[in-house]
Design a protein around this motif. Sequence first.
Motif, PDB file in Angstrom:
ATOM      1  N   LEU A  59       0.830  -1.211   0.000  1.00  0.00           N
ATOM      2  CA  LEU A  59       0.000   0.000   0.000  1.00  0.00           C
ATOM      3  C   LEU A  59       0.861   1.256   0.000  1.00  0.00           C
ATOM      4  CD1 LEU A  59      -2.863  -1.055   2.459  1.00  0.00           C
ATOM      5  CD2 LEU A  59      -2.994  -0.801  -0.038  1.00  0.00           C
ATOM      6  N   ARG A  60       1.961   1.246   0.772  1.00  0.00           N
ATOM      7  CA  ARG A  60       2.875   2.401   0.777  1.00  0.00           C
ATOM      8  C   ARG A  60       3.523   2.569  -0.598  1.00  0.00           C
ATOM      9  NH1 ARG A  60       6.734   1.083   5.071  1.00  0.00           N
ATOM     10  NH2 ARG A  60       5.298  -0.385   5.967  1.00  0.00           N
ATOM     11  N   ALA A  61       3.908   1.445  -1.216  1.00  0.00           N
ATOM     12  CA  ALA A  61       4.519   1.512  -2.553  1.00  0.00           C
ATOM     13  C   ALA A  61       3.532   2.076  -3.562  1.00  0.00           C
ATOM     14  CB  ALA A  61       4.994   0.126  -2.980  1.00  0.00           C
ATOM     15  N   VAL A  62       2.270   1.648  -3.491  1.00  0.00           N
ATOM     16  CA  VAL A  62       1.238   2.160  -4.390  1.00  0.00           C
ATOM     17  C   VAL A  62       1.053   3.661  -4.178  1.00  0.00           C
ATOM     18  CG1 VAL A  62      -1.249   2.123  -4.872  1.00  0.00           C
ATOM     19  CG2 VAL A  62       0.027  -0.028  -4.674  1.00  0.00           C
ATOM     20  N   GLU A  63       1.045   4.083  -2.939  1.00  0.00           N
ATOM     21  CA  GLU A  63       0.882   5.511  -2.630  1.00  0.00           C
ATOM     22  C   GLU A  63       2.075   6.315  -3.151  1.00  0.00           C
ATOM     23  OE1 GLU A  63      -1.053   8.789  -1.698  1.00  0.00           O
ATOM     24  OE2 GLU A  63      -1.906   6.791  -1.532  1.00  0.00           O
ATOM     25  N   ILE A  64       3.255   5.775  -3.003  1.00  0.00           N
ATOM     26  CA  ILE A  64       4.459   6.466  -3.507  1.00  0.00           C
ATOM     27  C   ILE A  64       4.392   6.597  -5.026  1.00  0.00           C
ATOM     28  CG2 ILE A  64       6.953   6.203  -3.857  1.00  0.00           C
ATOM     29  CD1 ILE A  64       7.046   5.018  -0.982  1.00  0.00           C
TER      30      ILE A  64
ATOM     31  N   ARG B 227       3.559   9.921  -9.802  1.00  0.00           N
ATOM     32  CA  ARG B 227       2.862  10.176 -11.071  1.00  0.00           C
ATOM     33  C   ARG B 227       2.215  11.555 -11.061  1.00  0.00           C
ATOM     34  NH1 ARG B 227      -0.041   4.357 -12.369  1.00  0.00           N
ATOM     35  NH2 ARG B 227       1.851   3.325 -13.112  1.00  0.00           N
ATOM     36  N   GLU B 228       1.624  11.911  -9.930  1.00  0.00           N
ATOM     37  CA  GLU B 228       1.013  13.242  -9.819  1.00  0.00           C
ATOM     38  C   GLU B 228       2.076  14.327  -9.932  1.00  0.00           C
ATOM     39  OE1 GLU B 228      -1.052  13.057  -6.081  1.00  0.00           O
ATOM     40  OE2 GLU B 228      -2.726  11.907  -6.919  1.00  0.00           O
ATOM     41  N   ALA B 229       3.211  14.103  -9.271  1.00  0.00           N
ATOM     42  CA  ALA B 229       4.306  15.077  -9.339  1.00  0.00           C
ATOM     43  C   ALA B 229       4.834  15.194 -10.764  1.00  0.00           C
ATOM     44  CB  ALA B 229       5.427  14.673  -8.382  1.00  0.00           C
ATOM     45  N   ARG B 230       4.936  14.065 -11.456  1.00  0.00           N
ATOM     46  CA  ARG B 230       5.407  14.086 -12.844  1.00  0.00           C
ATOM     47  C   ARG B 230       4.427  14.834 -13.733  1.00  0.00           C
ATOM     48  NH1 ARG B 230       7.092   8.997 -16.726  1.00  0.00           N
ATOM     49  NH2 ARG B 230       7.421  10.269 -18.574  1.00  0.00           N
ATOM     50  N   ALA B 231       3.135  14.577 -13.552  1.00  0.00           N
ATOM     51  CA  ALA B 231       2.116  15.270 -14.357  1.00  0.00           C
ATOM     52  C   ALA B 231       2.184  16.772 -14.103  1.00  0.00           C
ATOM     53  CB  ALA B 231       0.730  14.725 -14.050  1.00  0.00           C
ATOM     54  N   ALA B 232       2.358  17.157 -12.840  1.00  0.00           N
ATOM     55  CA  ALA B 232       2.456  18.586 -12.514  1.00  0.00           C
ATOM     56  C   ALA B 232       3.704  19.194 -13.150  1.00  0.00           C
ATOM     57  CB  ALA B 232       2.476  18.779 -10.999  1.00  0.00           C
TER      58      ALA B 232
END
Length: 85
Positions: free
Chosen positions: A19-24, A29-34
């Motif tokens: 779950l932590r890996a999925v969250e990371i 991905r969000e940071a990359r999109a931003a």
Amino acid sequence: MSESMISVDEFQALEQKVLRAVEIVRHEREARAAAEAEAASLREQLNSLTSQVTDAQTNVQTLNQEREAVKVRVERMLRQMDELL
């Protein structure tokens, strides 16, 4: 218990790690999109500024040509006035 069996605590620990890996991964991905959106915005700004600089350079060249034309005309008028005197 045999060695191939996983205890409930070990399974829960593994589940938490997944779950932590999925969250990371989600956060990255969000940071990359931003970052990609910001890069695109900066490219647009750069293109706009480049266009403005090109326009300004063209305007300066035009003004310099007009100034030179006025200078030539004034010099011609001054020579004509000198001839009259």
